[in-house]
Design a protein around this motif. Structure first.
Motif, PDB file in Angstrom:
ATOM      1  N   THR A  33     -17.431 -56.965 102.788  1.00 28.21           N
ATOM      2  CA  THR A  33     -17.762 -56.453 101.277  1.00 28.21           C
ATOM      3  C   THR A  33     -19.380 -56.846 101.180  1.00 28.21           C
ATOM      4  OG1 THR A  33     -15.687 -57.716 100.649  1.00 28.21           O
ATOM      5  CG2 THR A  33     -17.445 -57.359  98.779  1.00 28.21           C
ATOM      6  N   PHE A  34     -19.903 -55.547 100.616  1.00 25.29           N
ATOM      7  CA  PHE A  34     -21.210 -55.424 100.212  1.00 25.29           C
ATOM      8  C   PHE A  34     -21.557 -55.047  98.763  1.00 25.29           C
ATOM      9  CE2 PHE A  34     -20.630 -54.763 104.716  1.00 25.29           C
ATOM     10  CZ  PHE A  34     -21.568 -55.730 105.362  1.00 25.29           C
ATOM     11  N   ASP A  35     -22.656 -55.309  98.415  1.00 29.56           N
ATOM     12  CA  ASP A  35     -22.964 -55.138  96.819  1.00 29.56           C
ATOM     13  C   ASP A  35     -23.758 -53.916  96.925  1.00 29.56           C
ATOM     14  OD1 ASP A  35     -21.804 -57.562  95.950  1.00 29.56           O
ATOM     15  OD2 ASP A  35     -23.672 -58.558  96.302  1.00 29.56           O
ATOM     16  N   LEU A  36     -24.331 -53.377  98.127  1.00 29.85           N
ATOM     17  CA  LEU A  36     -25.343 -52.063  98.061  1.00 29.85           C
ATOM     18  C   LEU A  36     -25.342 -51.708  99.665  1.00 29.85           C
ATOM     19  CD1 LEU A  36     -28.083 -51.019  96.978  1.00 29.85           C
ATOM     20  CD2 LEU A  36     -29.309 -52.819  98.044  1.00 29.85           C
ATOM     21  N   LEU A  37     -25.778 -50.330  99.321  1.00 27.74           N
ATOM     22  CA  LEU A  37     -25.814 -49.530 100.940  1.00 27.74           C
ATOM     23  C   LEU A  37     -27.383 -49.087 100.895  1.00 27.74           C
ATOM     24  CD1 LEU A  37     -24.999 -48.219 103.535  1.00 27.74           C
ATOM     25  CD2 LEU A  37     -24.381 -46.297 102.092  1.00 27.74           C
ATOM     26  N   LEU A  38     -28.002 -49.385 101.675  1.00 29.07           N
ATOM     27  CA  LEU A  38     -29.539 -49.005 101.884  1.00 29.07           C
ATOM     28  C   LEU A  38     -29.423 -48.220 103.070  1.00 29.07           C
ATOM     29  CD1 LEU A  38     -32.539 -48.844 101.226  1.00 29.07           C
ATOM     30  CD2 LEU A  38     -32.756 -51.109 102.266  1.00 29.07           C
ATOM     31  N   SER A  39     -30.043 -46.834 103.214  1.00 30.51           N
ATOM     32  CA  SER A  39     -29.637 -46.262 104.436  1.00 30.51           C
ATOM     33  C   SER A  39     -31.019 -45.064 104.351  1.00 30.51           C
ATOM     34  CB  SER A  39     -28.372 -45.375 104.533  1.00 30.51           C
ATOM     35  OG  SER A  39     -28.299 -44.583 105.685  1.00 30.51           O
ATOM     36  N   GLU A  40     -31.622 -45.087 105.637  1.00 28.95           N
ATOM     37  CA  GLU A  40     -32.279 -43.832 106.050  1.00 28.95           C
ATOM     38  C   GLU A  40     -31.527 -42.552 105.896  1.00 28.95           C
ATOM     39  OE1 GLU A  40     -35.470 -41.761 107.124  1.00 28.95           O
ATOM     40  OE2 GLU A  40     -35.828 -43.907 106.938  1.00 28.95           O
ATOM     41  N   ILE A  41     -32.138 -41.474 105.360  1.00 20.22           N
ATOM     42  CA  ILE A  41     -31.446 -40.370 105.555  1.00 20.22           C
ATOM     43  C   ILE A  41     -31.222 -39.621 106.890  1.00 20.22           C
ATOM     44  CG2 ILE A  41     -31.464 -38.000 104.610  1.00 20.22           C
ATOM     45  CD1 ILE A  41     -32.631 -38.654 102.018  1.00 20.22           C
ATOM     46  N   ILE A  42     -32.151 -39.812 107.773  1.00 20.07           N
ATOM     47  CA  ILE A  42     -31.953 -39.293 108.894  1.00 20.07           C
ATOM     48  C   ILE A  42     -31.753 -40.342 109.787  1.00 20.07           C
ATOM     49  CG2 ILE A  42     -33.036 -38.257 110.908  1.00 20.07           C
ATOM     50  CD1 ILE A  42     -33.044 -36.576 108.456  1.00 20.07           C
ATOM     51  N   THR A  43     -30.315 -40.316 110.472  1.00 16.51           N
ATOM     52  CA  THR A  43     -29.747 -41.426 111.233  1.00 16.51           C
ATOM     53  C   THR A  43     -28.955 -40.862 112.440  1.00 16.51           C
ATOM     54  OG1 THR A  43     -28.020 -41.826 109.897  1.00 16.51           O
ATOM     55  CG2 THR A  43     -29.653 -43.231 109.432  1.00 16.51           C
ATOM     56  N   PRO A  44     -28.708 -41.214 113.370  1.00 17.46           N
ATOM     57  CA  PRO A  44     -27.998 -40.888 114.629  1.00 17.46           C
ATOM     58  C   PRO A  44     -26.439 -40.747 114.240  1.00 17.46           C
ATOM     59  CG  PRO A  44     -29.218 -42.767 115.284  1.00 17.46           C
ATOM     60  CD  PRO A  44     -29.353 -42.577 113.972  1.00 17.46           C
ATOM     61  N   GLU A  45     -25.859 -39.919 114.686  1.00 16.66           N
ATOM     62  CA  GLU A  45     -24.349 -39.884 114.526  1.00 16.66           C
ATOM     63  C   GLU A  45     -23.577 -39.541 113.156  1.00 16.66           C
ATOM     64  OE1 GLU A  45     -22.314 -40.445 117.299  1.00 16.66           O
ATOM     65  OE2 GLU A  45     -24.156 -41.172 118.315  1.00 16.66           O
ATOM     66  N   LEU A  46     -24.361 -40.006 111.969  1.00 22.20           N
ATOM     67  CA  LEU A  46     -23.753 -39.604 110.810  1.00 22.20           C
ATOM     68  C   LEU A  46     -24.953 -40.001 109.861  1.00 22.20           C
ATOM     69  CD1 LEU A  46     -21.453 -38.915 108.845  1.00 22.20           C
ATOM     70  CD2 LEU A  46     -21.079 -41.393 108.580  1.00 22.20           C
ATOM     71  N   ASP A  47     -25.591 -38.910 109.220  1.00 17.91           N
ATOM     72  CA  ASP A  47     -26.759 -39.157 108.571  1.00 17.91           C
ATOM     73  C   ASP A  47     -26.419 -39.657 107.037  1.00 17.91           C
ATOM     74  OD1 ASP A  47     -26.013 -37.133 106.561  1.00 17.91           O
ATOM     75  OD2 ASP A  47     -27.350 -35.783 107.240  1.00 17.91           O
ATOM     76  N   GLY A  48     -27.538 -40.216 106.342  1.00 22.77           N
ATOM     77  CA  GLY A  48     -27.351 -41.049 105.248  1.00 22.77           C
ATOM     78  C   GLY A  48     -26.721 -40.391 104.234  1.00 22.77           C
ATOM     79  N   ILE A  49     -26.868 -39.044 104.206  1.00 21.32           N
ATOM     80  CA  ILE A  49     -26.212 -38.207 103.103  1.00 21.32           C
ATOM     81  C   ILE A  49     -24.671 -38.140 103.262  1.00 21.32           C
ATOM     82  CG2 ILE A  49     -26.108 -35.776 101.876  1.00 21.32           C
ATOM     83  CD1 ILE A  49     -29.095 -35.626 102.232  1.00 21.32           C
ATOM     84  N   ALA A  50     -24.122 -37.982 104.434  1.00 22.38           N
ATOM     85  CA  ALA A  50     -22.979 -37.858 104.925  1.00 22.38           C
ATOM     86  C   ALA A  50     -22.333 -39.045 104.624  1.00 22.38           C
ATOM     87  CB  ALA A  50     -22.710 -37.288 106.240  1.00 22.38           C
ATOM     88  N   LEU A  51     -23.145 -40.179 105.108  1.00 23.32           N
ATOM     89  CA  LEU A  51     -22.668 -41.699 104.945  1.00 23.32           C
ATOM     90  C   LEU A  51     -22.476 -42.076 103.239  1.00 23.32           C
ATOM     91  CD1 LEU A  51     -22.124 -44.636 105.603  1.00 23.32           C
ATOM     92  CD2 LEU A  51     -24.617 -44.814 105.959  1.00 23.32           C
ATOM     93  N   ALA A  52     -23.479 -41.422 102.588  1.00 27.73           N
ATOM     94  CA  ALA A  52     -23.425 -41.755 101.013  1.00 27.73           C
ATOM     95  C   ALA A  52     -22.123 -41.042 100.286  1.00 27.73           C
ATOM     96  CB  ALA A  52     -24.679 -41.159 100.351  1.00 27.73           C
ATOM     97  N   LEU A  53     -21.829 -39.861 101.060  1.00 25.23           N
ATOM     98  CA  LEU A  53     -20.479 -39.194 100.262  1.00 25.23           C
ATOM     99  C   LEU A  53     -19.333 -39.726 100.663  1.00 25.23           C
ATOM    100  CD1 LEU A  53     -21.625 -35.678 101.349  1.00 25.23           C
ATOM    101  CD2 LEU A  53     -21.460 -36.297  99.286  1.00 25.23           C
TER     102      LEU A  53
END
Length: 103
Positions: A33-53
């Motif tokens: 369980t987490f309170d927040l997601l902090l991600s770089e947009i350009i990441t391997p495998e699954l980018d930050g935007i796809a992750l955010a969606l």
């Protein structure tokens, strides 16, 4: 960058779980369980935007902060403004990222 951010956020009293890519982030979110997601947009495998969606669908209400150093990428995230709390452009100082996380 990831190590630097982890140390900074932990020094501010945050508990941080760092992973190497978007796929690992999803796997970690499913187990914890987490309170927040902090991600770089350009990441391997699954980018930050796809992750955010995905995160916005599976964990609605979880604040999402994206970091980017690319001019074109914030505009991709801009279209997701309803899902993403903030896009922090690089370069940023550590006080800025801590401030956004605190918000």
């Amino acid at each position: 960058m990831r190590t630097f951010l982890v140390r900074t956020l932990e020094s501010q009293g945050h508990e941080v779980k760092a992973v190497a890519d978007g796929v690992q982030a999803l796997q970690t979110l499913q187990k914890n369980t987490f309170d927040l997601l902090l991600s770089e947009i350009i990441t391997p495998e699954l980018d930050g935007i796809a992750l955010a969606l995905t995160v916005s669908q599976d964990w609605p209400g979880m604040p999402i902060i994206l970091i980017t150093g690319y001019i074109v990428e914030p505009q991709r995230a801009y279209n997701l403004e309803a899902l993403v709390y903030s896009v922090v452009p690089k370069p940023f100082d550590l006080q800025k990222i801590c401030s956004v996380v605190e918000e």
